[in-house]
Design a protein around this motif. Structure first.
Motif, PDB file in Angstrom:
ATOM      1  N   MET A  80      16.348  31.112 -27.478  1.00  0.00           N
ATOM      2  CA  MET A  80      17.513  31.639 -26.764  1.00  0.00           C
ATOM      3  C   MET A  80      18.699  31.811 -27.705  1.00  0.00           C
ATOM      4  N   MET A  81      18.914  30.838 -28.577  1.00  0.00           N
ATOM      5  CA  MET A  81      20.031  30.939 -29.517  1.00  0.00           C
ATOM      6  C   MET A  81      19.824  32.082 -30.508  1.00  0.00           C
ATOM      7  N   ALA A  82      18.577  32.292 -30.903  1.00  0.00           N
ATOM      8  CA  ALA A  82      18.290  33.416 -31.803  1.00  0.00           C
ATOM      9  C   ALA A  82      18.579  34.740 -31.111  1.00  0.00           C
ATOM     10  N   ASN A  83      18.234  34.835 -29.831  1.00  0.00           N
ATOM     11  CA  ASN A  83      18.527  36.063 -29.082  1.00  0.00           C
ATOM     12  C   ASN A  83      20.025  36.298 -28.967  1.00  0.00           C
ATOM     13  N   ALA A  85      22.297  35.165 -31.029  1.00  0.00           N
ATOM     14  CA  ALA A  85      22.789  35.527 -32.365  1.00  0.00           C
ATOM     15  C   ALA A  85      22.489  36.995 -32.662  1.00  0.00           C
ATOM     16  N   PHE A  86      21.334  37.469 -32.198  1.00  0.00           N
ATOM     17  CA  PHE A  86      21.003  38.891 -32.368  1.00  0.00           C
ATOM     18  C   PHE A  86      21.982  39.772 -31.604  1.00  0.00           C
ATOM     19  N   LEU A  87      22.359  39.340 -30.400  1.00  0.00           N
ATOM     20  CA  LEU A  87      23.314  40.117 -29.609  1.00  0.00           C
ATOM     21  C   LEU A  87      24.643  40.236 -30.336  1.00  0.00           C
ATOM     22  N   ILE A  88      25.139  39.133 -30.894  1.00  0.00           N
ATOM     23  CA  ILE A  88      26.432  39.213 -31.568  1.00  0.00           C
ATOM     24  C   ILE A  88      26.326  40.065 -32.829  1.00  0.00           C
ATOM     25  N   GLN A  89      25.167  40.082 -33.471  1.00  0.00           N
ATOM     26  CA  GLN A  89      24.975  40.985 -34.613  1.00  0.00           C
ATOM     27  C   GLN A  89      25.099  42.435 -34.174  1.00  0.00           C
ATOM     28  N   MET A  90      24.470  42.760 -33.058  1.00  0.00           N
ATOM     29  CA  MET A  90      24.510  44.142 -32.559  1.00  0.00           C
ATOM     30  C   MET A  90      25.920  44.529 -32.118  1.00  0.00           C
ATOM     31  N   ILE A 150      21.420  43.349 -23.573  1.00  0.00           N
ATOM     32  CA  ILE A 150      22.035  42.308 -22.740  1.00  0.00           C
ATOM     33  C   ILE A 150      21.185  42.032 -21.510  1.00  0.00           C
ATOM     34  N   LYS A 151      20.681  43.083 -20.871  1.00  0.00           N
ATOM     35  CA  LYS A 151      19.828  42.888 -19.688  1.00  0.00           C
ATOM     36  C   LYS A 151      18.562  42.121 -20.040  1.00  0.00           C
ATOM     37  N   ALA A 152      17.952  42.463 -21.164  1.00  0.00           N
ATOM     38  CA  ALA A 152      16.719  41.782 -21.574  1.00  0.00           C
ATOM     39  C   ALA A 152      16.987  40.313 -21.888  1.00  0.00           C
ATOM     40  N   ILE A 153      18.080  40.049 -22.597  1.00  0.00           N
ATOM     41  CA  ILE A 153      18.414  38.666 -22.955  1.00  0.00           C
ATOM     42  C   ILE A 153      18.711  37.845 -21.709  1.00  0.00           C
ATOM     43  N   GLU A 154      19.412  38.441 -20.759  1.00  0.00           N
ATOM     44  CA  GLU A 154      19.735  37.718 -19.537  1.00  0.00           C
ATOM     45  C   GLU A 154      18.476  37.371 -18.744  1.00  0.00           C
ATOM     46  N   LEU A 155      17.555  38.318 -18.657  1.00  0.00           N
ATOM     47  CA  LEU A 155      16.293  38.041 -17.945  1.00  0.00           C
ATOM     48  C   LEU A 155      15.531  36.915 -18.638  1.00  0.00           C
ATOM     49  N   GLU A 156      15.500  36.962 -19.952  1.00  0.00           N
ATOM     50  CA  GLU A 156      14.737  35.957 -20.695  1.00  0.00           C
ATOM     51  C   GLU A 156      15.340  34.569 -20.544  1.00  0.00           C
ATOM     52  N   LYS A 157      16.651  34.456 -20.702  1.00  0.00           N
ATOM     53  CA  LYS A 157      17.221  33.112 -20.661  1.00  0.00           C
ATOM     54  C   LYS A 157      17.195  32.523 -19.243  1.00  0.00           C
ATOM     55  N   LYS A 158      17.234  33.377 -18.226  1.00  0.00           N
ATOM     56  CA  LYS A 158      17.061  32.864 -16.868  1.00  0.00           C
ATOM     57  C   LYS A 158      15.628  32.375 -16.658  1.00  0.00           C
ATOM     58  N   ALA A 159      14.670  33.129 -17.195  1.00  0.00           N
ATOM     59  CA  ALA A 159      13.271  32.729 -17.066  1.00  0.00           C
ATOM     60  C   ALA A 159      13.005  31.429 -17.824  1.00  0.00           C
ATOM     61  N   ILE A 160      13.561  31.319 -19.040  1.00  0.00           N
ATOM     62  CA  ILE A 160      13.351  30.103 -19.834  1.00  0.00           C
ATOM     63  C   ILE A 160      13.992  28.898 -19.161  1.00  0.00           C
ATOM     64  N   TYR A 161      15.194  29.063 -18.633  1.00  0.00           N
ATOM     65  CA  TYR A 161      15.860  27.941 -17.978  1.00  0.00           C
ATOM     66  C   TYR A 161      15.083  27.496 -16.745  1.00  0.00           C
ATOM     67  N   ILE A 236      26.309  25.358 -31.519  1.00  0.00           N
ATOM     68  CA  ILE A 236      25.083  25.815 -32.186  1.00  0.00           C
ATOM     69  C   ILE A 236      25.053  27.336 -32.262  1.00  0.00           C
ATOM     70  N   LEU A 237      25.484  27.991 -31.194  1.00  0.00           N
ATOM     71  CA  LEU A 237      25.500  29.449 -31.188  1.00  0.00           C
ATOM     72  C   LEU A 237      26.466  29.993 -32.236  1.00  0.00           C
ATOM     73  N   LEU A 238      27.637  29.402 -32.340  1.00  0.00           N
ATOM     74  CA  LEU A 238      28.607  29.855 -33.341  1.00  0.00           C
ATOM     75  C   LEU A 238      28.068  29.654 -34.757  1.00  0.00           C
ATOM     76  N   ASN A 239      27.384  28.525 -34.960  1.00  0.00           N
ATOM     77  CA  ASN A 239      26.826  28.240 -36.287  1.00  0.00           C
ATOM     78  C   ASN A 239      25.596  29.093 -36.595  1.00  0.00           C
ATOM     79  N   SER A 240      25.040  29.749 -35.569  1.00  0.00           N
ATOM     80  CA  SER A 240      23.850  30.582 -35.763  1.00  0.00           C
ATOM     81  C   SER A 240      24.204  31.995 -36.226  1.00  0.00           C
ATOM     82  N   ARG A 241      25.478  32.348 -36.206  1.00  0.00           N
ATOM     83  CA  ARG A 241      25.874  33.677 -36.651  1.00  0.00           C
ATOM     84  C   ARG A 241      25.675  33.840 -38.151  1.00  0.00           C
ATOM     85  N   ASP A 242      25.290  35.045 -38.549  1.00  0.00           N
ATOM     86  CA  ASP A 242      25.226  35.323 -39.977  1.00  0.00           C
ATOM     87  C   ASP A 242      26.638  35.622 -40.488  1.00  0.00           C
TER      88      ASP A 242
END
Length: 481
Positions: A80-83, A85-90, A150-161, A236-242
């Protein structure tokens, strides 16, 4: 004619006939008793060892399942954190493309104006205009793509939670099932006959002291972090940024200082609260002009870009230092809706410094093997006392609570291999770059299981629930601390 001495010897021999048989029968009886004793001792020892092995194997199996559940949660949390971090990259790339486009357009317009007087410069202006148009088209396409991301990430993190909620709530039951199956695997079958073997002690008192406490400890070990409790997840999310996503000061030529004139590039991302990403890029040119305090910098905007993401698609806040470039970026920002913020996660409940060194959870199993399940001479009916005056060779085993019992305990613990451990050549890929000691969390998948010793209090309580005299906890194996 036989002499008197010879006749006497023959008579004596006839009189002693059969005495060797008596000694033989006595010896056979003694040998049988010894054989019975050796046989019974071996059977009892094997039965005891099987009971102990089943308890240890069951405890280790249950703890291993719990460790795997924690590792699964850690892998998913990292995903989830990798996803995110990918969003903030985009979003950062989107902001930078808009900034590049406005910068190219503004420089292109300036070059075309200069080109009126210096014709060769006009070609440069036209080229920059085309570059700006290309950047704008890519920006528009990326903005649409980010809406889908954003839609894909939201679906995934809801499913994972949701999956974490189910798996963690059921983790204790999964561990118990694994322990039961391992204990059952100790039973022997041949043909149509099944050895009663070892079983989990399912008497109410014992279950309360094992399964009940295991389940209680398991459910109390982790908790859900939502709302304002997502501080660790945010960090953790902030520290995951490149580096590009976190801070984009630009190259040296975008931050010139020529004394009286220069340029200043700013850029990066900010996580406002828990539920808003803001990314922004600005380029300004400055010149020093007279002011009340002497010479002051006066800024003019050259390029700007901004991309936001939150639940409702708002513009957010104007960034400091709140000059024209920052205001233009705010007003022309590409804002995305549908992002719910930092993910809700499951993590360790007790994160206090006191709990860290011994962080873990115990899993206890109690096993039993009824006396009748062990094939001894008594169970086979050999040498039973049938009421004869001479007695019998019955060697009935006397067991506490008429059963063989054992208690196994395993510990779920966290340990990430550290650099420089002696004779450790297999964990090089797991070493931390900073060689620091890492403590347990549900963001690192280094949870393991090992057998552990019982505490005296645990042993006394379990022995009491199993119908045994608790003072035996003082001199039976395990629990001596």
């Amino acid at each position: 004619m036989t002499s008197w001495s010879a006749r006497t010897a023959i008579a004596a021999a006839r009189h002693a006939r059969g005495q060797a048989l008596i000694w033989l029968l006595g010896t056979l009886v003694a040998c049988a008793a010894i054989l019975y004793g050796v046989f019974n001792t071996a059977q009892i020892t094997v039965a005891k060892q099987r009971t102990v092995n089943a308890a240890d194997a069951g405890a280790l199996a249950g703890a291993t399942v719990q460790a795997r559940v924690l590792n699964l949660a850690a892998y998913n949390n990292r995903a989830m954190m990798a996803n995110e971090a990918f969003l903030i990259q985009m979003l950062s790339i989107e902001s930078w493309l808009q900034y590049f486009g406005t910068t190219a357009d503004n420089f292109g317009t300036l070059a075309e104006l200069i080109g009126v007087f210096v014709p060769p410069v006009e070609a440069i202006g036209q080229f920059l205009d085309k570059m700006g148009d290309v950047a704008d088209k890519i920006h528009d396409g990326l903005a649409k793509a980010n809406n889908l991301i954003i839609k894909a990430i939201e679906l995934e993190k809801k499913a994972i939670y949701a999956a974490h909620t189910v798996v963690i709530k059921a983790g204790g039951l999964l561990a118990e099932d694994a322990a039961s199956k391992i204990v059952e695997a100790n039973r022997t079958q041949w043909g149509t006959h099944e050895d009663i073997g070892v079983e989990i002690d399912k008497r109410p008192g014992v279950r309360a002291a094992t399964f009940g406490l295991n389940e209680k400890d398991w459910l109390a070990f982790t908790t859900s972090y939502t709302g304002n409790k997502r501080t660790d997840a945010k960090e953790i999310l902030l520290n995951s940024r490149d580096r590009f996503s976190a801070d984009r000061p630009g190259a040296w030529w975008t931050n010139l200082n020529l004394g009286l004139v220069g340029t200043e590039k700013r850029g990066g991302s900010q996580l406002k609260g828990f539920d808003r990403w803001e990314t922004q890029d600005t380029l300004e040119v400055w010149e020093k002009v007279p002011c009340k305090s002497g010479m002051c910098k006066e800024y003019q905007p050259i390029g700007w870009g901004r991309s936001n993401a939150d639940k409702n698609g708002g513009n957010g806040d104007v960034w400091e230092p709140n000059r024209a470039a920052q205001k233009f970026a705010y007003e022309q920002a590409e804002s995305h809706s549908g992002w719910s913020g930092v993910p809700n996660v499951y993590d360790i409940k007790d994160k206090s410094a006191k709990a860290r060194p011994a962080l873990g959870i115990d899993f206890i199993v109690a096993t039993r093997r009824v006396r009748t399940a062990t094939l001894t001479t008594h169970q086979m009916g050999i040498g039973l006392d049938v009421g004869a005056n001479t007695g019998g060779a019955d060697m009935a085993e006397r067991l506490e609570a008429d059963q063989y019992t054992a208690i196994g305990k395993a510990r779920v613990f966290f340990e990430r291999p550290q650099r420089g451990l002696a004779n450790d050549f297999t964990a090089r890929g797991l070493w931390r770059d900073d060689s620091a000691k890492e403590y347990g969390s549900l963001f690192s998948p280094y949870w393991q299981a090992r057998l552990a010793d019982l505490t005296p209090a645990e042993k006394i309580g379990l022995m009491t629930s199993m119908g045994m005299v608790p003072d035996k906890a003082l001199y039976t194996p395990g629990g001596q601390r």
